[in-house]
Write a protein that holds these residues in place. Structure first.
Motif, PDB file in Angstrom:
ATOM      1  N   ARG A  85      44.863  35.985  44.144  1.00 39.80           N
ATOM      2  CA  ARG A  85      45.408  36.793  45.226  1.00 39.80           C
ATOM      3  C   ARG A  85      44.795  36.382  46.562  1.00 39.80           C
ATOM      4  NH1 ARG A  85      49.479  37.913  46.600  1.00 39.80           N
ATOM      5  NH2 ARG A  85      50.038  39.209  44.783  1.00 39.80           N
ATOM      6  N   LYS A  86      43.480  36.139  46.587  1.00 35.86           N
ATOM      7  CA  LYS A  86      42.817  35.732  47.823  1.00 35.86           C
ATOM      8  C   LYS A  86      43.324  34.358  48.273  1.00 35.86           C
ATOM      9  CE  LYS A  86      39.459  36.425  50.909  1.00 35.86           C
ATOM     10  NZ  LYS A  86      38.047  36.338  50.480  1.00 35.86           N
ATOM     11  N   MET A  87      43.508  33.447  47.342  1.00 39.69           N
ATOM     12  CA  MET A  87      43.984  32.111  47.692  1.00 39.69           C
ATOM     13  C   MET A  87      45.424  32.159  48.197  1.00 39.69           C
ATOM     14  SD  MET A  87      42.303  29.823  44.598  1.00 39.69           S
ATOM     15  CE  MET A  87      43.036  28.307  45.226  1.00 39.69           C
ATOM     16  N   TYR A 146      43.214  15.229  46.594  1.00 45.30           N
ATOM     17  CA  TYR A 146      43.961  15.614  45.400  1.00 45.30           C
ATOM     18  C   TYR A 146      43.074  16.527  44.570  1.00 45.30           C
ATOM     19  CZ  TYR A 146      46.939  15.393  41.297  1.00 45.30           C
ATOM     20  OH  TYR A 146      47.765  15.730  40.254  1.00 45.30           O
ATOM     21  N   LEU A 147      43.522  17.761  44.336  1.00 47.42           N
ATOM     22  CA  LEU A 147      42.681  18.785  43.725  1.00 47.42           C
ATOM     23  C   LEU A 147      43.319  19.328  42.457  1.00 47.42           C
ATOM     24  CD1 LEU A 147      40.354  20.867  43.696  1.00 47.42           C
ATOM     25  CD2 LEU A 147      41.746  22.291  45.213  1.00 47.42           C
ATOM     26  N   ILE A 148      42.571  19.249  41.366  1.00 47.33           N
ATOM     27  CA  ILE A 148      42.922  19.928  40.121  1.00 47.33           C
ATOM     28  C   ILE A 148      41.951  21.087  39.953  1.00 47.33           C
ATOM     29  CG2 ILE A 148      43.107  19.746  37.617  1.00 47.33           C
ATOM     30  CD1 ILE A 148      43.713  16.803  37.934  1.00 47.33           C
ATOM     31  N   LEU A 149      42.472  22.295  39.852  1.00 43.84           N
ATOM     32  CA  LEU A 149      41.652  23.495  39.698  1.00 43.84           C
ATOM     33  C   LEU A 149      41.856  24.059  38.304  1.00 43.84           C
ATOM     34  CD1 LEU A 149      39.851  25.810  40.763  1.00 43.84           C
ATOM     35  CD2 LEU A 149      41.938  26.887  41.654  1.00 43.84           C
ATOM     36  N   LYS A 150      40.742  24.204  37.566  1.00 49.07           N
ATOM     37  CA  LYS A 150      40.775  24.865  36.261  1.00 49.07           C
ATOM     38  C   LYS A 150      40.081  26.207  36.380  1.00 49.07           C
ATOM     39  CE  LYS A 150      38.118  25.741  33.226  1.00 49.07           C
ATOM     40  NZ  LYS A 150      36.879  25.754  32.420  1.00 49.07           N
ATOM     41  N   LEU A 151      40.799  27.279  36.072  1.00 52.07           N
ATOM     42  CA  LEU A 151      40.322  28.635  36.300  1.00 52.07           C
ATOM     43  C   LEU A 151      40.337  29.401  34.974  1.00 52.07           C
ATOM     44  CD1 LEU A 151      39.430  30.101  38.901  1.00 52.07           C
ATOM     45  CD2 LEU A 151      41.774  30.966  39.118  1.00 52.07           C
ATOM     46  N   ASP A 152      39.180  29.465  34.338  1.00 50.58           N
ATOM     47  CA  ASP A 152      39.028  30.213  33.083  1.00 50.58           C
ATOM     48  C   ASP A 152      37.800  31.103  33.242  1.00 50.58           C
ATOM     49  OD1 ASP A 152      38.975  31.216  30.545  1.00 50.58           O
ATOM     50  OD2 ASP A 152      38.802  29.290  29.528  1.00 50.58           O
ATOM     51  N   VAL A 153      37.995  32.259  33.903  1.00 54.57           N
ATOM     52  CA  VAL A 153      36.861  33.052  34.389  1.00 54.57           C
ATOM     53  C   VAL A 153      36.913  34.505  33.919  1.00 54.57           C
ATOM     54  CG1 VAL A 153      36.259  31.606  36.349  1.00 54.57           C
ATOM     55  CG2 VAL A 153      38.110  33.262  36.589  1.00 54.57           C
ATOM     56  N   GLU A 154      37.462  34.713  32.744  1.00 56.17           N
ATOM     57  CA  GLU A 154      37.367  35.992  32.039  1.00 56.17           C
ATOM     58  C   GLU A 154      37.759  37.191  32.892  1.00 56.17           C
ATOM     59  OE1 GLU A 154      36.788  35.836  28.794  1.00 56.17           O
ATOM     60  OE2 GLU A 154      36.598  33.671  29.036  1.00 56.17           O
ATOM     61  N   GLY A 155      38.913  37.122  33.523  1.00 54.66           N
ATOM     62  CA  GLY A 155      39.434  38.257  34.257  1.00 54.66           C
ATOM     63  C   GLY A 155      39.341  38.158  35.761  1.00 54.66           C
ATOM     64  N   ALA A 156      38.431  37.323  36.277  1.00 52.42           N
ATOM     65  CA  ALA A 156      38.276  37.190  37.726  1.00 52.42           C
ATOM     66  C   ALA A 156      39.397  36.390  38.365  1.00 52.42           C
ATOM     67  CB  ALA A 156      36.926  36.537  38.052  1.00 52.42           C
ATOM     68  N   VAL A 162      30.491  33.416  44.578  1.00 54.65           N
ATOM     69  CA  VAL A 162      31.058  32.568  45.626  1.00 54.65           C
ATOM     70  C   VAL A 162      32.545  32.862  45.778  1.00 54.65           C
ATOM     71  CG1 VAL A 162      31.629  30.195  46.229  1.00 54.65           C
ATOM     72  CG2 VAL A 162      29.362  30.729  45.369  1.00 54.65           C
ATOM     73  N   ASP A 163      32.955  33.076  47.002  1.00 53.21           N
ATOM     74  CA  ASP A 163      34.381  33.234  47.324  1.00 53.21           C
ATOM     75  C   ASP A 163      35.027  31.859  47.171  1.00 53.21           C
ATOM     76  OD1 ASP A 163      36.873  33.445  48.468  1.00 53.21           O
ATOM     77  OD2 ASP A 163      36.200  34.522  50.248  1.00 53.21           O
ATOM     78  N   LEU A 164      35.785  31.680  46.087  1.00 56.72           N
ATOM     79  CA  LEU A 164      36.336  30.358  45.787  1.00 56.72           C
ATOM     80  C   LEU A 164      37.308  29.898  46.865  1.00 56.72           C
ATOM     81  CD1 LEU A 164      36.426  28.014  43.793  1.00 56.72           C
ATOM     82  CD2 LEU A 164      38.311  29.182  42.631  1.00 56.72           C
ATOM     83  N   SER A 165      38.086  30.814  47.399  1.00 56.27           N
ATOM     84  CA  SER A 165      39.035  30.441  48.449  1.00 56.27           C
ATOM     85  C   SER A 165      38.303  29.857  49.648  1.00 56.27           C
ATOM     86  CB  SER A 165      39.864  31.662  48.871  1.00 56.27           C
ATOM     87  OG  SER A 165      40.779  31.318  49.891  1.00 56.27           O
ATOM     88  N   ILE A 208      45.797  28.205  48.331  1.00 53.06           N
ATOM     89  CA  ILE A 208      46.505  27.755  47.131  1.00 53.06           C
ATOM     90  C   ILE A 208      47.248  26.449  47.417  1.00 53.06           C
ATOM     91  CG2 ILE A 208      48.670  28.998  47.592  1.00 53.06           C
ATOM     92  CD1 ILE A 208      46.911  28.683  44.167  1.00 53.06           C
ATOM     93  N   GLN A 209      47.551  26.196  48.696  1.00 56.37           N
ATOM     94  CA  GLN A 209      48.241  24.957  49.076  1.00 56.37           C
ATOM     95  C   GLN A 209      47.348  23.728  48.922  1.00 56.37           C
ATOM     96  OE1 GLN A 209      51.403  25.009  49.628  1.00 56.37           O
ATOM     97  NE2 GLN A 209      51.559  27.243  49.659  1.00 56.37           N
ATOM     98  N   LEU A 210      46.043  23.948  48.786  1.00 59.95           N
ATOM     99  CA  LEU A 210      45.130  22.829  48.569  1.00 59.95           C
ATOM    100  C   LEU A 210      45.194  22.323  47.134  1.00 59.95           C
ATOM    101  CD1 LEU A 210      41.961  24.182  50.430  1.00 59.95           C
ATOM    102  CD2 LEU A 210      43.534  22.432  51.249  1.00 59.95           C
TER     103      LEU A 210
END
Length: 532
Positions: free
Chosen positions: A239-241, A223-233, A208-211, A247-249
């Motif tokens: 960069r896409k966000m 209000y968004l909290i993003l946790k990104l622990d995806v082993e290199g991805a 899934v394209d997270l952006s 990324i402003q979200l």
């Protein structure tokens, strides 16, 4: 909890394929490493299920902001608490997006310790289908599994860790970290054992394209909290966000950079991504779910000053004995330790409440008990002070050997559960004392209660079948009372604790009070008056 799984459906497949052709950019490549590349399959049945079945947000998923929250629009202008969507009004929502869900360790940590966590709706993404059961217990939560987050949408091979077996070693260490990656080295991709990380479990999963997903499901007002622990991805996703402005979200970004693993980005690009995030006033705060900690834990749970008025003459944070009164009589405080069993707790507490004389008493409960029986604890608080024991029970020898972060999560989490029902405890009574307990209590403004006259006794001679339990009720009562009396006489007073889970605490309660009021030289006081 909703679980989005892969299913075959011809009609849905057709609509997804049409939609996929409209967005031709979905056919971009994912670079797994300088050596290994994967082509996204936009015609995947799994992609169709992921994109078309159940990702829509429902009305009951809308979560209110905390009181006083200021929403923002694209220009940063205050919109107030109500947000206009079409012709209707709704409260801004709060989301915790858990990318790299693993064994739900981040969900547990967030729910247990994050302020106002109950107001958040959680989405977890995990590419290893074998880990799906770990998320089954949670409410206000959607699991996307098996689904990999990426910077493109399609189907991709997930490389996951082999099942554990005796003698297994990952990177030379004895561990089972679970999950996997879409980025692997050449060695890991060709070896049947999965190479150095033993990524031998391989399966085609939706990517899934997270952006794009965030743009579809989250608004600027949320209000968004993003946790990104995806082993290199994470590098490609960020960069896409950054490029698309999503990324402003994000109001707060947690996660981990895996710079020592295959990522598909060179060192220059990695540094540039971090620099670009800084320009956008973003930085990735460290989140380590498996260690039960995150970067701003202490900031969100700030240090509190111990309130000396509760124990003005105490030598340290631990309170175990009461001082002398002006009439030269020793003081005694009574506390009740409630486990997770409601019935025996009610028996003991209602018996003490009905006693002919009123006296101060403190009841200690677990956070989980307060969550399960909030009205009962509120009712007790009318006549008694309420303290906290931790989040939930542990075996006593386990509690005293827990590491700092687990101990902190239990103490802070337990206090938060009481706060959620309107109580702010100042005393904690853990199952056992430990250096970690004292350190955490002192830092966060709690007094640690360490009763010197526990029932059943924890120090000195323990009760056994031979010296206690083989006897009838009428014979056990004097043995129990003598055990408590001996400890009080030895220390010239102190703190009596009654364990509500033991029937005998209920059985001796009235006899104990009769002894204290009629035949002892002790004065009953509350913990807050113990050192006055």
């Amino acid at each position: 909890m909703k679980i989005i799984r892969s299913r075959k459906n011809a009609a849905l497949m057709t609509s997804c394929i049409i939609f996929g052709f409209i967005l031709g950019k979905w056919s971009e490549n994912i670079t797994n490493s300088p050596v290994v590349r994967q082509q996204i399959d936009i015609n995947s049945n799994q992609l169709c299920a992921c994109q078309c079945n159940g990702n829509e947000m429902k009305e009951q998923d809308l979560q209110a902001k905390p009181e006083g929250f200021v929403a923002k629009n694209d220009n940063g202008v205050n919109k107030g608490n109500d947000v206009i969507l079409g012709k209707r009004f709704r409260k801004p929502r709060k989301f915790f997006i858990d990318c790299g869900g693993n064994v739900a360790s981040s969900v547990v940590l967030f729910k247990e310790t994050y302020p106002d966590a109950a107001d958040f709706y959680i989405h977890s993404f995990e590419l290893d289908d074998r880990l799906c059961p770990y998320f089954a217990p949670f409410k206000n939560h959607t699991l996307h599994c098996p689904v990999a987050v990426s910077n493109v949408t399609g189907e991709i091979t997930a490389y996951a860790e082999a099942a554990w077996f005796p003698g297994k070693s990952v990177g030379g260490e004895d561990k089972q970290w679970g999950g996997g990656s879409i980025f692997v080295s050449k060695n890991e991709s060709v070896r049947k054992d999965g190479g150095e990380r033993m990524l031998s479990y391989r399966k085609k999963v939706p990517a899934v394209d997270l952006s794009s997903w965030l743009r579809e499901h989250v608004t600027q007002e949320d209000y968004l909290i993003l946790k990104l622990d995806v082993e290199g991805a994470e590098y490609g996703i960020l960069r896409k966000m950054l490029t698309e402005g999503t990324i402003q979200l994000v109001d707060k970004l947690y996660g981990e950079y895996h710079s020592d693993q295959p990522t598909g980005a060179d060192d220059k690009e990695k540094s540039q991504i971090k620099a670009d995030l800084k320009v956008k006033k973003q930085s990735m705060l460290r989140w380590i779910g498996e260690r039960k900690t995150y970067h701003d834990f202490e900031f969100l749970h700030p240090t509190k000053v111990l309130e000396s008025r509760y124990a003005p003459n105490a030598a340290n944070v631990v309170i175990s004995k009461c001082g002398m009164t002006s009439r030269d009589r020793n003081q005694v405080a009574i506390v009740i330790e409630v486990g997770m069993n409601k019935k025996p707790a009610i028996w003991l507490i209602e018996t003490i409440r009905a006693y002919k004389k009123k006296f101060p008493c403190t009841i200690f409960v677990y956070g989980d008990f307060a969550t399960q029986y909030p009205q009962l604890v509120r009712d007790w608080s009318i006549d008694f002070d309420i303290g906290v024991r931790g989040s939930s029970p542990q075996l006593e020898h386990i509690w005293e050997n827990l590491n700092y972060y687990y101990t902190r999560m239990s103490i802070i989490g337990g206090a938060m559960r009481l706060s959620e029902i309107g109580m702010e405890p100042v005393f904690i009574l853990p199952q056992r004392q430990s250096n970690h307990t004292v350190r955490i209590a002192q830092k966060h403004g709690y007094w640690v209660v360490d009763p010197n006259a526990s029932f059943p006794p924890r120090k000195g001679t323990q009760f056994t079948e031979e010296n206690y339990f083989k006897y009838r009720d009428v014979e056990r009562v004097p043995r129990a009372l003598r055990s408590i009396s001996d400890a009080l006489l030895r220390d010239q007073g102190g703190i009596i604790s009654l364990d509500a889970d033991l029937f005998d605490s209920y059985m001796i309660s009235v006899f104990l009070l009769d002894y204290l009021f009629e035949n002892s030289q002790f004065q009953l006081v509350g913990l807050k008056d113990c050192y006055d």
